[in-house]
Design a protein around this motif. Structure first.
Motif, PDB file in Angstrom:
ATOM      1  N   ALA A 182      22.864 -29.923  64.494  1.00 22.14           N
ATOM      2  CA  ALA A 182      23.895 -29.006  64.996  1.00 22.14           C
ATOM      3  C   ALA A 182      23.454 -28.555  66.377  1.00 22.14           C
ATOM      4  CB  ALA A 182      24.055 -27.786  64.092  1.00 22.14           C
ATOM      5  N   GLY A 183      24.400 -28.390  67.266  1.00 21.82           N
ATOM      6  CA  GLY A 183      24.066 -27.911  68.604  1.00 21.82           C
ATOM      7  C   GLY A 183      25.228 -27.144  69.200  1.00 21.82           C
ATOM      8  N   MET A 184      24.931 -26.385  70.254  1.00 25.10           N
ATOM      9  CA  MET A 184      25.965 -25.577  70.913  1.00 25.10           C
ATOM     10  C   MET A 184      26.671 -26.409  71.978  1.00 25.10           C
ATOM     11  SD  MET A 184      25.483 -21.770  72.596  1.00 25.10           S
ATOM     12  CE  MET A 184      25.474 -20.820  71.081  1.00 25.10           C
ATOM     13  N   PHE A 185      27.915 -26.062  72.238  1.00 24.54           N
ATOM     14  CA  PHE A 185      28.722 -26.734  73.263  1.00 24.54           C
ATOM     15  C   PHE A 185      29.380 -25.627  74.074  1.00 24.54           C
ATOM     16  CE2 PHE A 185      31.203 -30.887  73.909  1.00 24.54           C
ATOM     17  CZ  PHE A 185      31.767 -30.485  75.095  1.00 24.54           C
ATOM     18  N   ILE A 186      28.946 -25.464  75.309  1.00 24.09           N
ATOM     19  CA  ILE A 186      29.488 -24.382  76.138  1.00 24.09           C
ATOM     20  C   ILE A 186      30.439 -24.971  77.166  1.00 24.09           C
ATOM     21  CG2 ILE A 186      28.954 -22.536  77.782  1.00 24.09           C
ATOM     22  CD1 ILE A 186      26.239 -22.220  76.427  1.00 24.09           C
ATOM     23  N   VAL A 187      31.667 -24.474  77.157  1.00 25.38           N
ATOM     24  CA  VAL A 187      32.621 -24.857  78.196  1.00 25.38           C
ATOM     25  C   VAL A 187      32.705 -23.687  79.165  1.00 25.38           C
ATOM     26  CG1 VAL A 187      34.969 -25.597  78.722  1.00 25.38           C
ATOM     27  CG2 VAL A 187      33.940 -26.224  76.516  1.00 25.38           C
ATOM     28  N   ARG A 188      32.438 -23.987  80.433  1.00 22.58           N
ATOM     29  CA  ARG A 188      32.419 -22.922  81.433  1.00 22.58           C
ATOM     30  C   ARG A 188      33.677 -22.940  82.295  1.00 22.58           C
ATOM     31  NH1 ARG A 188      27.556 -20.594  81.117  1.00 22.58           N
ATOM     32  NH2 ARG A 188      25.834 -21.880  80.351  1.00 22.58           N
ATOM     33  N   ASP A 189      33.999 -21.738  82.754  1.00 15.59           N
ATOM     34  CA  ASP A 189      35.064 -21.560  83.729  1.00 15.59           C
ATOM     35  C   ASP A 189      34.365 -21.001  84.958  1.00 15.59           C
ATOM     36  OD1 ASP A 189      37.035 -20.531  85.356  1.00 15.59           O
ATOM     37  OD2 ASP A 189      37.761 -19.055  83.907  1.00 15.59           O
ATOM     38  N   PRO A 190      34.430 -21.705  86.076  1.00 18.06           N
ATOM     39  CA  PRO A 190      33.705 -21.230  87.266  1.00 18.06           C
ATOM     40  C   PRO A 190      34.114 -19.814  87.670  1.00 18.06           C
ATOM     41  CG  PRO A 190      34.677 -23.414  87.631  1.00 18.06           C
ATOM     42  CD  PRO A 190      35.132 -22.968  86.282  1.00 18.06           C
ATOM     43  N   LEU A 191      35.299 -19.384  87.248  1.00 20.37           N
ATOM     44  CA  LEU A 191      35.754 -18.040  87.627  1.00 20.37           C
ATOM     45  C   LEU A 191      35.481 -17.017  86.524  1.00 20.37           C
ATOM     46  CD1 LEU A 191      39.180 -19.011  89.256  1.00 20.37           C
ATOM     47  CD2 LEU A 191      36.960 -18.644  90.356  1.00 20.37           C
ATOM     48  N   ASP A 192      34.661 -17.367  85.554  1.00 19.61           N
ATOM     49  CA  ASP A 192      34.404 -16.462  84.435  1.00 19.61           C
ATOM     50  C   ASP A 192      34.019 -15.065  84.924  1.00 19.61           C
ATOM     51  OD1 ASP A 192      33.463 -16.373  81.347  1.00 19.61           O
ATOM     52  OD2 ASP A 192      32.148 -15.163  82.610  1.00 19.61           O
ATOM     53  N   PRO A 193      34.768 -14.037  84.505  1.00 15.91           N
ATOM     54  CA  PRO A 193      34.546 -12.694  85.069  1.00 15.91           C
ATOM     55  C   PRO A 193      33.180 -12.114  84.707  1.00 15.91           C
ATOM     56  CG  PRO A 193      36.101 -12.602  83.231  1.00 15.91           C
ATOM     57  CD  PRO A 193      35.859 -14.058  83.526  1.00 15.91           C
ATOM     58  N   LEU A 194      32.616 -12.496  83.581  1.00 10.68           N
ATOM     59  CA  LEU A 194      31.332 -11.900  83.196  1.00 10.68           C
ATOM     60  C   LEU A 194      30.170 -12.524  83.942  1.00 10.68           C
ATOM     61  CD1 LEU A 194      32.143 -11.541  79.445  1.00 10.68           C
ATOM     62  CD2 LEU A 194      31.668  -9.656  81.023  1.00 10.68           C
ATOM     63  N   SER A 195      30.218 -13.847  84.160  1.00 11.06           N
ATOM     64  CA  SER A 195      29.134 -14.429  84.968  1.00 11.06           C
ATOM     65  C   SER A 195      29.234 -13.891  86.384  1.00 11.06           C
ATOM     66  CB  SER A 195      29.171 -15.956  85.008  1.00 11.06           C
ATOM     67  OG  SER A 195      29.959 -16.487  84.023  1.00 11.06           O
ATOM     68  N   ARG A 196      30.473 -13.745  86.869  1.00 11.82           N
ATOM     69  CA  ARG A 196      30.619 -13.202  88.237  1.00 11.82           C
ATOM     70  C   ARG A 196      30.123 -11.778  88.323  1.00 11.82           C
ATOM     71  NH1 ARG A 196      34.799 -16.181  91.313  1.00 11.82           N
ATOM     72  NH2 ARG A 196      35.794 -14.264  91.960  1.00 11.82           N
ATOM     73  N   ALA A 197      30.231 -11.044  87.210  1.00 11.94           N
ATOM     74  CA  ALA A 197      29.757  -9.653  87.221  1.00 11.94           C
ATOM     75  C   ALA A 197      28.238  -9.576  87.071  1.00 11.94           C
ATOM     76  CB  ALA A 197      30.439  -8.868  86.102  1.00 11.94           C
ATOM     77  N   GLY A 198      27.589 -10.698  86.763  1.00 11.35           N
ATOM     78  CA  GLY A 198      26.128 -10.710  86.735  1.00 11.35           C
ATOM     79  C   GLY A 198      25.489 -10.631  85.356  1.00 11.35           C
TER      80      GLY A 198
END
Ligand code: C2O
Ligand code: CU
Ligand code: CU
Length: 494
Positions: A182-198
């Protein structure tokens, strides 16, 4: 038994992660020893703070050409050294337990070569992702031992979130997963508000493990096949309650995946409160703050914000409380355990302002058809079944029109909780009815798995956008393989 063991798989001396595992390697092999009976591993509040450093699973190495992402996942036996003379053989993706995290962006085209080097047929299912039915690792599409196959699909806009992958082979899914696949699969959105918030991204893959007296991965008992297997060691990214460094004021975004066969998690933060920001299908509309506990049923994902606090050296231990999901024989009760210890370290932290709106989620339109799904069985007097039928791969149990919104009333007519999962799409929970009382779901969220408690009815709205055969089933993997699964055929409107 009071044997202690020391986990040390990984590489090099820095990979020596230790924890007293509370002994019990013989547990679960004797008749009548149900899951959760005996030593549950590090008991909440009683085990010493963990000495193991937190580490995320490795990221699957991929070749990127524009939007095309190519990678290989090889499932094969792998002996991983647990120290203390223990070196059980796992079944692992690319030699890692949990498997490497697949990371990609919305809009990417994935081309994943699956090499089956297991002694039995397998598949890879992309749990929660809207991939074409013939690329989704259905049990009807097995990959023979020694064979390869390529899975290919595009990640549509709007699907950013935390997903996972695991085998979905006929009758053996539970074993393939408890042996390590079993493994994780992360789909990212370059505009993700939380990553942009740090916020700091932290993958938290929760699995459990049970070894026999010889230190091998224990086979399931007859009891496990009814109550669901619950391992005696709770692992985060393959380590017992690892210690994660956090700065005072730093905000962590824990991407929690419950990849256990049957263990329910009831997470508590140790200090402060969680803010939930995402469910199975990605961000919520708005953050939900002030949560003192969060339930995560098998196969569910939640994303939780926690903020480091206190002087250097301060500890906060995330735990899972005991959960009783079954009423028979005390079965399927998930013991308390430490999950993760946050330790405050020195250093400046970026203050994260959590946006009040994470993304718009619109409610699915009114349903134009309804369906009743009845989950039954106690595994003893009657078999695990859906609408009275035990899974049969050659049968189609339901036909649904592509694009149409249906309301499904999922009725749990049994004595155990059943986390109910549908392939190929994300649905919305409308309400839950128990003891004659209906509670509307408090907020909109995209889900692919919902816990339906014993005696409860959960109403959902679901729409399938892609044609083909889709499975729906209980995600206690022993129940799935025992027959609490059915096939949905999604067809084009005439
Ligand atoms: Cu997680 Cu049918 O799957
Ligand atoms: Cu699935
Ligand atoms: Cu079940």
């Amino acid at each position: 038994m009071d044997r202690r063991c020391f986990l040390s798989w990984g590489t090099g001396a820095a990979g020596l992660w230790l924890s007293g595992c509370g002994g019990d390697s013989g547990m679960g092999t004797g008749p009548g020893m149900g899951p959760g009976v005996g030593s549950p591993g590090p008991a909440a509040g009683t085990s010493p703070p963990s000495a193991l450093a937190f580490a995320p699973p490795p990221v699957a190495s991929a070749l990127r050409t524009g939007n095309l992402v190519e990678l290989t996942l090889t499932a094969a036996p792998a002996t991983l050294d647990l120290g203390n003379g223990l070196a059980p053989e796992f079944w692992a993706f690319n030699g890692s337990v949990p498997g490497p995290t697949v990371e990609a962006n919305e809009g990417d085209r994935l081309r994943i070569t699956f090499r089956n080097r297991l002694p039995l047929a397998s598949t890879i299912h992309w749990h929660g992702l809207p991939v074409p039915a013939n690329q989704d690792g259905n049990p009807m599409d097995p990959v023979a031992p020694g064979a390869d196959r390529v899975y290919e699909f595009t990640l549509p806009a709007g699907c950013a979130g935390t997903y996972w992958y695991h085998p979905h082979a006929h009758l053996t899914t539970h074993e393939q997963v408890f042996r390590g696949l079993a493994g994780m699969f992360i789909v990212r959105d370059p505009l993700d508000p939380l990553s942009r918030a740090g916020a700091t991204d932290v993958p938290v893959v929760v699995t459990d493990l049970r070894l026999d007296a010889q230190g091998r991965i224990a086979p399931n008992t007859g009891f496990d096949m009814i109550g669901g297997r619950i391992g005696s060691l709770l692992l985060v990214n393959g380590r017992i309650a690892p210690r994660l460094a956090v700065r005072d004021g730093e905000t962590l975004r824990l991407r929690v995946l419950n990849a256990c066969s049957a263990r329910f998690l009831e997470l508590t933060p140790g200090r402060g409160a969680f803010t939930q920001v995402a469910s199975d299908g990605g961000l919520l509309g708005a953050p939900v703050a002030g949560l003192s506990s969060v339930r995560v049923a098998p196969a569910e994902r939640v994303e939780l914000l926690v903020t480091g606090a206190g002087p250097v050296g301060a500890l906060a231990t995330l735990q899972t409380r005991a959960h009783t999901g079954a009423m028979m024989m005390g079965g399927a009760s998930s013991p308390a355990a430490n999950v993760l210890t946050l330790e405050t370290i020195s250093g400046p932290a970026v203050a994260v302002t959590v946006p009040a709106i994470l993304r718009p989620i619109s409610e699915l339109p009114a349903a134009t058809a309804t369906r009743r799904i009845v989950l039954t069985g106690d595994g003893m007097m009657s078999s695990f079944a859906i609408n009275g039928r035990v899974f049969d791969m050659g049968r189609i149990d339901a036909v649904m029109r592509r694009g149409e919104v249906e309301r499904w009333d999922v009725v749990n007519d049994s004595f155990m909780d059943h986390p109910f999962h549908i392939h190929g799409t994300q649905f919305q929970v409308v309400s839950r009815t128990a003891s004659g009382r209906t509670t509307p779901e408090p907020w909109l969220a995209w889900k692919d798995t919902v816990d339906v408690r014993a005696g409860e009815t959960v109403a959902i709205k679901v729409r399938q956008e892609l044609p083909g055969l889709r499975m729906f089933h209980c995600h206690i993997l022993e129940h799935e393989d025992a027959g609490m699964m059915a096939t949905l055929s999604v067809v084009d409107a005439p």
